[in-house]
Structures are given as C-alpha cells and as structure tokens.
Write an enzyme that holds these catalytic residues in place. Structure first.
Site, PDB file in Angstrom:
ATOM      1  CD1 TRP A   1      37.010  40.715  34.046  1.00 26.30           C
ATOM      2  CD2 TRP A   1      37.164  42.182  32.359  1.00 26.30           C
ATOM      3  NE1 TRP A   1      35.812  40.720  33.363  1.00 26.30           N
ATOM      4  CE2 TRP A   1      35.871  41.600  32.333  1.00 26.30           C
ATOM      5  CE3 TRP A   1      37.496  43.131  31.388  1.00 26.30           C
ATOM      6  CZ2 TRP A   1      34.915  41.936  31.377  1.00 26.30           C
ATOM      7  CZ3 TRP A   1      36.546  43.466  30.439  1.00 26.30           C
ATOM      8  CH2 TRP A   1      35.274  42.877  30.434  1.00 26.30           C
TER       9      TRP A   1
ATOM     10  CE  LYS B   1      30.615  43.081  35.312  1.00 23.42           C
ATOM     11  NZ  LYS B   1      31.992  43.512  35.140  1.00 23.42           N
TER      12      LYS B   1
ATOM     13  CG  ASP C   1      38.900  45.535  37.970  1.00 23.50           C
ATOM     14  OD1 ASP C   1      37.833  45.856  38.503  1.00 23.50           O
ATOM     15  OD2 ASP C   1      38.983  45.081  36.810  1.00 23.50           O
TER      16      ASP C   1
HETATM   17  C1  PLP Z   1      33.072  43.682  34.002  1.00 28.14           C
HETATM   18  C2  PLP Z   1      34.449  43.869  34.473  1.00 28.14           C
HETATM   19  C3  PLP Z   1      35.315  44.802  33.879  1.00 28.14           C
HETATM   20  C4  PLP Z   1      34.938  45.622  32.674  1.00 28.14           C
HETATM   21  O1  PLP Z   1      34.066  46.630  33.074  1.00 28.14           O
HETATM   22  P1  PLP Z   1      33.510  47.725  32.062  1.00 28.14           P
HETATM   23  O2  PLP Z   1      32.808  48.650  33.012  1.00 28.14           O
HETATM   24  O3  PLP Z   1      32.616  47.022  31.108  1.00 28.14           O
HETATM   25  O4  PLP Z   1      34.644  48.387  31.389  1.00 28.14           O
HETATM   26  C5  PLP Z   1      36.575  44.945  34.406  1.00 28.14           C
HETATM   27  N1  PLP Z   1      36.983  44.214  35.457  1.00 28.14           N
HETATM   28  C6  PLP Z   1      36.182  43.306  36.051  1.00 28.14           C
HETATM   29  C7  PLP Z   1      36.686  42.535  37.218  1.00 28.14           C
HETATM   30  C8  PLP Z   1      34.899  43.112  35.583  1.00 28.14           C
HETATM   31  O5  PLP Z   1      34.085  42.220  36.167  1.00 28.14           O
END
Ligand code: PLP
Length: 353
Positions: A98, A189, A165
């Site tokens: 990511w 998540k 993030d």
């Molecule tokens: C799953 C995830 C993403 C991507 O998320 P989307 O909502 O599918 O765009 C980005 N960063 C991390 C750390 C993730 O676990």
C-alpha cells in the site's frame, strides 16, 4: 454455527452492529436506511454522530481537526493527499504494497523521497534509523501493513506534517494522534462495511499548494459541505457509526487495545512455540497486533492444516498471494475465543504429525 472470521478485509464486525444495521434496513424512523435522503434530518444526525465519535475516540475533539466520510476507499487518498498537499517534494516510508501504491500516485504530483524501504525483503520488517528531510511538504507513513503483518510501534517525530494511512489499525490501539496532521482509513478493516473512508484532517495544513484542485478531490470542499458535497455512502456511514458506538459502549480504544494485545499474544506465543510454524515477520518488535502472518516450516503439512482449520469453522486464513502461508486478521470485533479456536487447530496439527 457462525464462522470465526479472520478475513483481512472486508472483515468481521460486531454481531450487535449487524443486528442494528439489519433492523435499520427494514425500518429506520418508518423508512429504510437505504431509501432515506442524505439531506434528511435523520441522516444528518447519523453523519454528525459518526464524525464526532471518530474525533472523540482519537482524542481530537476541538483540536482543529475535521472528520470526513468520503467514497473512493483508502486508495483514493493516495492521490488526494498528494493533490492537496504536495507542492514540490514529499517523503514516504515504504513499508508495504500500500505504501508503494501511495508513492506511485504521489510521483504524479512532485518529487518523492523514499526515506527507507523494506521492499527488497518483501516487507518482512519495518525499516529503522531513517532520516526525514526537513524541506518536504509532508511525511507519509502506514501504521499497519495489512498484507505483511508489520506494524509501526511508535509515532515518528517530524517537523513537517505527518500523514498516515491507518486503514488496518485505526481504533485498535492508542497512539499520539495529535502528532498526525491527516489520518485516513478505509472503513472495511476495522470500522464498517466497504464503501466509506474516514479522513481526519487538521484544517490548517490545507490550502497551501498552488495548483487548481478539482472540487471533488479538494478536502476543503468536503469540509465546507460537511461530507455532503455529493451523495455520501449512506449505509456504510451508518454502520460505521454503529461500530463507533459499540466501541464507546465497550470502553473505547483503551479497553479494546488490551483485548487486542491478548489476542496477539495468544497467536504469536503459539507461532513461536509450535515447531511446525514460523512467523513471517523477522523482527518480533515489528509484529502487527491486527494481522499475524505465519507459514508452515514444511509445506507438506498444508493439506492437513487447511482441513483442520476449515473443519473448526475458521474463515479467511489464507495469506495474501504476495506472502503465501497464513494470515490471521484479528480486528476489534474478533473475539479472543476465535483466536483460541485457531491455536487449538495448530496444536492439533502438532499432535497429529
Ligand atoms: C486495504 C488497505 C488499503 C486499500 O483500501 P481500499 O479502501 O480498498 O482502497 C490501503 N491501505 C491499507 C493499509 C490497507 O489495509
């Protein structure tokens, strides 16, 4: 029997949240939550509650932050962050797939300094001892690397805006949230169903780039319109609000962090003790409390292990294709008993082999 859901995302949510969400689909003040106007008083209340609970859990109420719920997932934030904040140069810590994707997007807007990367070791540790230049517009990190099972255990001290993030560990543990200037997280998540993304942004970092920003991608538009510039993802926001209420009723981040630590200790103790398994992450201090990644020392045991955990009602244990092996995702709603059920199958495999 309900399954023990170790899926990495979309993931397990509390059963009470499912019940309340299901009830609201059938009747939410005499309409369905799926048919109400996002401009209705009832939904505006939901949005305001979700935003205020998010800030409250993070201890960021009345500290110059705004909470937004937008569409587009965390992936959209890879580019929105750079669009809104990158004038010349930004620093990124590359700790996983990511991060790599975020870096790729940022490069469309300016120079990117990768301060450190564990990419050549397939991200099995968190790089340390890196230096963040002081002349960058911001420093971007990921606190938890969902795919590889590593987690940053500290908050970097930097003199530039810190952007993070937090998709896969938001609301799972305390951090020094005031040190972050912008936090984003896809709901699916640890907060709700897919479709909503939480952004918590300190307002005073915005409005500093010289480029024109399309309205839909400009954080200031969404702040001015209270996340209602266009039709927001009504149902995912409602369910996120329910999860944030559930978290509050259960003692907030402090309480859930204790349980999350217990769950992580249980699985990692077994990974370390059981001679058939080994952890994927090389430095124990980098292990994630949310996603525990591990492999069998001898692949020949895979068919037996796979049928054991499937028979035990475990779901979603396969590792990501870029890592292989197994990944036990233990988000807030996963009970300790589910981790115990997994540990039991690991011990049964040992007895049988
Ligand atoms: C799953 C995830 C993403 C991507 O998320 P989307 O909502 O599918 O765009 C980005 N960063 C991390 C750390 C993730 O676990």
């Amino acid at each position: 029997m309900l399954k023990h859901n170790f899926s990495a995302g979309p993931c397990i949510l509390p059963q009470e949240v499912f019940q309340k969400a299901a009830a609201a689909v059938l009747n939410f003040n005499d309409l369905s939550i799926l048919e109400i106007s996002h401009r209705s008083k009832d939904f505006i209340e939901v949005m305001e509650k979700a935003q205020s609970l998010a800030l409250e859990h993070l201890g960021l109420t009345d500290k110059g932050y705004k909470a937004l719920f937008l569409g587009g997932g965390a992936t959209m934030q890879f580019l929105m962050v750079a669009y809104n904040l990158l004038e010349k140069k930004a620093a990124y810590l590359n700790t996983g797939t990511w991060s790599d994707k975020a870096i790729k997007e940022a490069k469309l807007f300016g120079e990117v300094v990768e301060v450190a990367s564990s990419k050549k070791d397939n991200y099995n540790y968190i790089p340390k001892g890196y230096i963040v230049p002081e002349d960058v517009d911001y420093f971007h990190i990921q606190t938890n690397n969902t795919i590889f099972g590593t987690q940053l255990q500290y908050t970097p001290d930097v003199s530039v805006p810190l952007i993070c993030d937090m998709s896969s560990d938001i609301f799972s543990r305390q951090r020094d949230f005031e040190k972050y200037d912008l936090i984003y997280a896809g709901a699916q998540k640890n907060m709700g169903p897919a479709g909503a993304t939480l952004i918590v942004v300190k307002e005073d970092i915005l409005g500093k780039v010289s480029r024109q920003i399309p309205s839909m991608l400009d954080y200031r538009t969404h702040i001015a319109k209270e996340s209602m510039f266009n039709t927001p993802p009504v149902f995912p926001i409602y369910v996120s609000m329910l999860t944030l209420e559930w978290l509050k009723e259960n003692g907030g981040i402090d309480a859930i962090e204790k349980i999350n630590n217990e769950k992580a200790a249980l699985i990692y103790n077994e990974i370390d003790r059981n001679p058939l398994f080994k952890g994927y992450v090389t430095e124990k201090e980098d292990r994630s409390t949310m996603n525990a990644t591990f492999v069998l020392n001898d692949e020949a045991h895979a068919p037996a292990f796979d049928s054991l955990w499937k028979e035990a009602g475990i779901n979603g244990l396969n590792g990501h294709r870029s890592v292989g092996g197994y990944r036990a995702s233990m988000y807030n709603a996963l009970p300790l008993e589910s981790v115990q059920a997994l540990v039991d199958t690991m011990q049964e495999l040992e007895r049988k082999s």
